[in-house]
Scaffold this active site. Structure first.
Site, PDB file in Angstrom:
ATOM      1  N   GLY A  78      45.560  38.408  37.540  1.00 19.97           N
ATOM      2  CA  GLY A  78      45.583  37.915  36.661  1.00 19.97           C
ATOM      3  C   GLY A  78      46.899  38.059  36.151  1.00 19.97           C
ATOM      4  NE  ARG A  79      49.110  43.087  34.327  1.00 23.05           N
ATOM      5  CZ  ARG A  79      50.156  43.981  33.858  1.00 23.05           C
ATOM      6  NH1 ARG A  79      50.304  44.073  32.882  1.00 23.05           N
ATOM      7  NH2 ARG A  79      49.873  45.800  34.148  1.00 23.05           N
TER       8      ARG A  79
ATOM      9  CE  LYS B 278      51.391  45.196  37.282  1.00 26.74           C
ATOM     10  NZ  LYS B 278      51.551  47.010  37.786  1.00 26.74           N
TER      11      LYS B 278
ATOM     12  CG  ASP C   4      49.831  38.865  27.773  1.00 26.98           C
ATOM     13  OD1 ASP C   4      49.442  39.111  28.891  1.00 26.98           O
ATOM     14  OD2 ASP C   4      50.496  38.291  27.062  1.00 26.98           O
TER      15      ASP C   4
ATOM     16  NE  ARG D  25      52.632  45.600  42.988  1.00 30.74           N
ATOM     17  CZ  ARG D  25      51.725  45.801  42.355  1.00 30.74           C
ATOM     18  NH1 ARG D  25      52.083  46.822  41.222  1.00 30.74           N
ATOM     19  NH2 ARG D  25      50.294  44.916  42.158  1.00 30.74           N
TER      20      ARG D  25
ATOM     21  NE  ARG E 192      45.365  43.877  45.012  1.00 31.19           N
ATOM     22  CZ  ARG E 192      45.640  44.206  43.615  1.00 31.19           C
ATOM     23  NH1 ARG E 192      45.613  45.238  43.279  1.00 31.19           N
ATOM     24  NH2 ARG E 192      47.052  43.570  43.794  1.00 31.19           N
TER      25      ARG E 192
ATOM     26  CG  ASP F 108      40.644  46.839  40.758  1.00 23.85           C
ATOM     27  OD1 ASP F 108      40.318  48.020  40.545  1.00 23.85           O
ATOM     28  OD2 ASP F 108      41.937  46.279  39.876  1.00 23.85           O
ATOM     29  CG  ASN F 109      44.401  49.269  41.037  1.00 27.40           C
ATOM     30  OD1 ASN F 109      43.941  48.147  40.715  1.00 27.40           O
ATOM     31  ND2 ASN F 109      44.626  50.275  39.684  1.00 27.40           N
TER      32      ASN F 109
ATOM     33  CG  ASP G  48      47.733  48.445  40.213  1.00 25.51           C
ATOM     34  OD1 ASP G  48      49.026  48.321  38.918  1.00 25.51           O
ATOM     35  OD2 ASP G  48      47.222  47.371  40.135  1.00 25.51           O
TER      36      ASP G  48
HETATM   37  P1  AMP Z   1      44.964  46.856  36.292  1.00 20.14           P
HETATM   38  O1  AMP Z   1      44.545  47.049  35.578  1.00 20.14           O
HETATM   39  O2  AMP Z   1      46.485  47.015  36.529  1.00 20.14           O
HETATM   40  O3  AMP Z   1      44.651  47.210  37.931  1.00 20.14           O
HETATM   41  O4  AMP Z   1      44.037  45.815  36.345  1.00 20.14           O
HETATM   42  C1  AMP Z   1      42.989  45.337  36.183  1.00 20.14           C
HETATM   43  C2  AMP Z   1      42.841  43.523  36.399  1.00 20.14           C
HETATM   44  O5  AMP Z   1      43.202  43.464  34.720  1.00 20.14           O
HETATM   45  C3  AMP Z   1      43.188  43.298  37.373  1.00 20.14           C
HETATM   46  O6  AMP Z   1      42.534  41.745  37.168  1.00 20.14           O
HETATM   47  C4  AMP Z   1      44.942  42.611  36.493  1.00 20.14           C
HETATM   48  O7  AMP Z   1      45.346  41.392  36.878  1.00 20.14           O
HETATM   49  C5  AMP Z   1      43.878  41.988  35.354  1.00 20.14           C
HETATM   50  N1  AMP Z   1      44.873  41.920  34.117  1.00 20.14           N
HETATM   51  C6  AMP Z   1      45.899  43.237  33.848  1.00 20.14           C
HETATM   52  N2  AMP Z   1      46.980  42.892  32.918  1.00 20.14           N
HETATM   53  C7  AMP Z   1      46.569  41.790  32.726  1.00 20.14           C
HETATM   54  C8  AMP Z   1      47.508  40.703  31.450  1.00 20.14           C
HETATM   55  N3  AMP Z   1      48.479  40.904  31.138  1.00 20.14           N
HETATM   56  N4  AMP Z   1      47.074  39.182  31.563  1.00 20.14           N
HETATM   57  C9  AMP Z   1      46.002  38.999  32.380  1.00 20.14           C
HETATM   58  N5  AMP Z   1      45.228  39.606  33.075  1.00 20.14           N
HETATM   59  C10 AMP Z   1      45.470  41.002  33.140  1.00 20.14           C
HETATM   60 MG    MG Z   2      45.450  46.636  39.326  1.00 17.29          MG
END
Ligand code: AMP
Ligand code: MG
Length: 509
Positions: A95-96, A116, A128, A179, A186, A255-256, A265
């Site tokens: 997502g980012r 990232k 965002d 990164r 994953r 996913d991590n 992550d």
């Molecule tokens: P994480 O908790 O970092 O492992 O992220 C979990 C999910 O949320 C993943 O699919 C990320 O890509 C998404 N995600 C986290 N932060 C953002 C952000 N600011 N904008 C869009 N997607 C996000």
């Molecule tokens: Mg993650």
């Protein structure tokens, strides 16, 4: 530096069409380089040369903001699902983040180069797609610290501020991190295709992952089961390494968890100070699902989720597949325990075996930990001072404890165990043994870990005042965690009890 072209060889983009969405980074209005990892760049064969420093920084900022991607880049957002705190989210995905490409490092190893915080993707949902500088520098610090500690991890190559503000609880400087990872595959990647895709896709992903992370298994008839076993073994070892430095990942969602066995992550992670097995720092982990002492259990739970996706590949007969996968999952606690005990022995300065060693050493290690817990002693310093004790200097260890009787009783047992081992070995005098043991112990018991208060201090200075000095100094200190350097001692000191009591980590999204 000429990075107009990086020798990318993008197998994920080429071989796994349908497993991702091509996607470009969003432009950064005013990119500025705030961190570049020259050592890692050299390892990747990217070492810049020639240009004057400010021109070089500008070039790197342009590249690592995504404003001008090197030739050969094929930016894409990977699809994945995941169990977050036990709840299945069928669609997460990058997502980012964006996979920019793969390159072969100086050791012949394939590495992902990914961004990232580079903007929205089709997987952004309500996010965002951006990141703030603080969490990105945090990923640098913790990742580099883990690397220096000898723990498999993804690493940061660069951080660039974008010149744009991102809005969290308040406006913050936006940043993009680059990164480097063995891959970004994953458990959640498999879950996505097991849920939405075909058996053919899961097979393709599994074959790709095997070719990349276990090439020795390519062509083996039972490769999927063997691969699952290998992934489990890597996690068993990895989590043992975390445990031995007091690391709490904080968000071990499926996913991590990387199939390559790297720590990945760095969100709400933290290092423990006073030894407390139930330690939790994450502000969102209300029930302690990802507490320090739950990590092996959670790794096993995550592996069971991976197994579910692989069952049809493991055996055509489902009950048989379940039986085979279950054997691996059931063996996990013992495998983790094995790695944990190996690590504990090394930390205790025990190299050899004695009669009934497994029972004796397990009890010795567990009783030592119980002692630390009861006395609320700093985990890192206690182990380090035990190394000094092995070398004949017991004062610093004693100074950590308020009450000495239990410590003295334990030290009698530990010394007896060391002596038993020394008696079996060849070396000449007990003095030689003592020095050799202290030295060995100092190679596995770090003097320095990223202390939460120092990390926060460095990130606050960067984020609030644009001052990168504390970040740079801390990073420099963390690069040699096993060397005691008086000039760095402020980084080795524990935080105050009140800081530790109230300290919370945030996801930083
Ligand atoms: P994480 O908790 O970092 O492992 O992220 C979990 C999910 O949320 C993943 O699919 C990320 O890509 C998404 N995600 C986290 N932060 C953002 C952000 N600011 N904008 C869009 N997607 C996000
Ligand atoms: Mg993650």
């Amino acid at each position: 530096m000429d990075m107009k072209s990086i020798a990318f060889d993008n197998t994920y983009a080429r071989d796994l069409i349908g497993f991702y969405v091509p996607c470009q980074p969003e432009p950064a209005p005013d990119p500025k380089l705030v961190y570049f990892n020259h050592e890692l760049a050299a390892e990747l064969g990217l070492e810049p040369g020639g240009d004057d420093p400010s021109a070089l920084a500008a070039t790197l900022a342009t590249i690592f903001s995504g404003n001008r991607l090197p030739e050969g880049a094929t930016p894409l957002a990977q699809a994945y699902a995941g169990h977050q705190f036990g709840q299945f989210s069928p669609q997460l995905g990058d997502g980012r983040a964006l996979l920019i490409g793969e390159l072969i490092d100086r050791h012949g190893k394939r590495r992902d180069l990914a961004f990232k915080g580079s903007g929205k993707t089709p997987f952004s949902r309500r996010g965002d797609g951006k990141a703030a500088i603080g969490p990105m520098l945090r990923e640098v610090l913790i990742g580099e610290a883990m690397h220096a500690l000898g723990i498999p991890t993804t690493r940061a190559l660069a951080v660039v501020t974008t010149g744009e503000q991102v809005y969290r609880d308040r406006p913050l400087a936006g940043a993009t991190l680059t990164r480097i990872a063995d891959s970004h595959i994953r458990v959640g990647t498999f879950q996505f295709f097991a849920t939405h895709g075909s058996l053919e896709q899961v097979t393709k992903l599994a074959d790709y992952t095997i070719a990349r992370h276990a090439p020795e298994l390519v062509g083996a008839e039972d490769r999927y089961l063997q691969f699952f076993q290998l992934v489990a073994e890597r996690q068993a070892a990895l989590v043992a390494q975390w445990i031995h430095v007091g690391f709490i990942h904080g968000v071990m969602n499926t996913d991590n968890m990387s199939l390559a066995g790297e720590t990945i992550d760095y969100g709400p992670c933290a290092f423990m100070e006073a030894y407390e097995p139930g330690a939790v720092f994450s502000s969102i982990d209300d029930f302690g699902r990802y507490a320090y002492d739950q990590q092996a259990k959670i790794a096993r739970w995550n592996l069971a989720r991976l197994a579910e996706t692989l069952l049809p590949l493991i055996a055509a007969d489902q009950p048989r597949a379940i039986e085979l996968a279950t054997e691996v999952i059931d063996a996990f606690p013992a495998r983790h325990r094995h790695h944990w005990l190996e690590g504990a022995r090394a930390k205790l300065g025990l190299a050899g075996q004695v009669d009934d060693g497994e029972r004796i050493d397990t009890a010795l290690a567990e009783d030592w930990l119980a002692l630390l817990q009861a006395s609320k002693v700093d985990f890192t310093l206690a182990w380090r001072r035990l190394a000094d004790t092995a070398g004949g200097n017991e004062g610093p260890l004693r100074a950590l404890f308020g009450e000495h009787q239990a410590l003295d009783d334990w030290l009698v047992r530990w010394r007896a165990r060391c002596a038993a081992e020394d008696a079996q070995a060849e070396a000449s005098t007990s003095h030689d043994h003592a020095e050799a043991r202290a030295k060995r112990m100092r190679c596995v018991n770090p003097w320095l870990i990223p202390r939460n208060h120092r990390v926060e201090e460095a990130l606050d200075a960067a984020s609030e005042a644009g001052d990168l000095k504390p970040f740079e100094q801390l990073l420099e200190a963390l690069r040699l965690p096993y060397e005691e350097r008086p000039a760095m001692s402020r980084f080795a000191e524990p935080a105050t009890a009140s800081f530790n009591q109230t300290f919370r980590t945030f996801c930083g999204t």
